[in-house]
Design a protein around this motif. Structure first.
Motif, short mmCIF file in Angstrom:
data_model
loop_
_atom_site.label_atom_id
_atom_site.label_comp_id
_atom_site.label_asym_id
_atom_site.label_seq_id
_atom_site.Cartn_x
_atom_site.Cartn_y
_atom_site.Cartn_z
N CYS A 22 -13.82 -21.86 16.33
CA CYS A 22 -15.10 -22.42 16.80
C CYS A 22 -16.17 -22.45 15.70
N LYS A 23 -15.73 -22.37 14.44
CA LYS A 23 -16.67 -22.40 13.31
C LYS A 23 -16.18 -23.33 12.22
N PHE A 24 -15.28 -24.23 12.55
CA PHE A 24 -14.68 -25.07 11.51
C PHE A 24 -15.73 -26.01 10.92
N PRO A 25 -15.79 -26.09 9.59
CA PRO A 25 -16.84 -26.88 8.91
C PRO A 25 -16.49 -28.38 8.79
N TYR A 26 -16.48 -29.08 9.90
CA TYR A 26 -16.08 -30.49 9.91
C TYR A 26 -16.87 -31.36 8.95
N HIS A 27 -18.11 -31.01 8.69
CA HIS A 27 -18.98 -31.87 7.87
C HIS A 27 -19.15 -31.36 6.44
N ASP A 28 -18.38 -30.35 6.06
CA ASP A 28 -18.45 -29.81 4.71
C ASP A 28 -17.06 -29.94 4.07
N GLU A 29 -16.85 -31.08 3.41
CA GLU A 29 -15.51 -31.40 2.89
C GLU A 29 -14.97 -30.34 1.95
N SER A 30 -15.76 -29.85 1.03
CA SER A 30 -15.24 -28.85 0.09
C SER A 30 -14.83 -27.58 0.83
N VAL B 147 -5.29 -24.30 11.50
CA VAL B 147 -6.23 -25.28 10.95
C VAL B 147 -6.02 -26.64 11.61
N LEU B 148 -4.76 -27.03 11.78
CA LEU B 148 -4.48 -28.30 12.47
C LEU B 148 -5.10 -28.30 13.86
N HIS B 149 -4.96 -27.20 14.56
CA HIS B 149 -5.53 -27.07 15.90
C HIS B 149 -7.04 -27.30 15.87
N GLU B 150 -7.71 -26.70 14.88
CA GLU B 150 -9.16 -26.89 14.75
C GLU B 150 -9.50 -28.35 14.40
N ILE B 151 -8.70 -28.95 13.54
CA ILE B 151 -8.94 -30.35 13.17
C ILE B 151 -8.78 -31.25 14.39
N CYS B 152 -7.73 -31.04 15.15
CA CYS B 152 -7.43 -31.93 16.28
C CYS B 152 -8.35 -31.71 17.48
N ARG B 153 -8.66 -30.48 17.77
CA ARG B 153 -9.44 -30.18 18.98
C ARG B 153 -10.91 -29.99 18.64
N MET B 154 -11.45 -30.96 17.95
CA MET B 154 -12.86 -30.91 17.56
C MET B 154 -13.74 -30.83 18.81
N PRO B 155 -14.70 -29.91 18.81
CA PRO B 155 -15.56 -29.76 19.99
C PRO B 155 -16.36 -31.04 20.28
N ALA B 156 -16.66 -31.25 21.54
CA ALA B 156 -17.44 -32.44 21.94
C ALA B 156 -18.82 -32.45 21.28
N SER B 157 -19.30 -31.29 20.93
CA SER B 157 -20.63 -31.21 20.30
C SER B 157 -20.62 -31.73 18.86
#
Length: 141
Positions: free
Chosen positions: A12-20, A40-50
């Motif tokens: 619940c803290k994956f940095p979707y908007h920080d590429e590096s 990591v794949l799980h976090e990439i795929c199940r991106m929160p609605a927010s």
């Protein structure tokens, strides 16, 4: 960092908007091994609605993850991964077929979860298969 510490560092803290940062996390997951890259794949795929992310950026993240290492589990779970990213559901039967293939790769828990959440599972048959697979892996069968 061990697997459990890694899990709590990104859950619940994956940095979707920080590429590096997400690239660093992908590399770190590969170093940790086990199921960490699929966490990591799980976090990439199940991106929160927010979170809001352009589809092209989401695909770029997935492709980077996929190209960063090699595992037969990647190919098996790919239809479920792409169903998430493309906001489409698999049929329950498709999910069951993928779970059957994944059952040959013990302790692929996060990959199995990606499949579980990729279909409607209105009758909970996919959840039953998920639970059965986990039991099988834990029993060492």
């Amino acid at each position: 960092m061990n697997y459990e510490e890694f899990y709590y560092s990104i859950d619940c803290k994956f940095p979707y908007h920080d590429e590096s940062e997400w690239k660093r996390i992908v590399a770190q997951s590969i170093e940790i091994g086990e199921d960490a890259p699929f966490l990591v794949l799980h976090e990439i795929c199940r991106m929160p609605a927010s979170e809001k992310l352009e589809h092209a950026k989401h695909m770029e993240m997935y492709k980077y993850w996929k190209d960063s290492f090699s595992s037969p589990v990647q190919e098996i779970v790919e239809p479920a991964s792409l169903s998430y990213i493309n906001k489409m559901e698999l049929s329950d039967n498709e999910a069951l077929d993928i779970m059957d293939k994944l059952s040959e790769y013990p302790e692929s828990y996060s990959a199995l979860q990606v499949v579980l959440f990729s279909c409607p599972d209105d009758d909970e048959i996919v959840d039953d298969k998920y639970q059965e697979t986990i039991r099988l892996w834990k029993s060492g069968a």
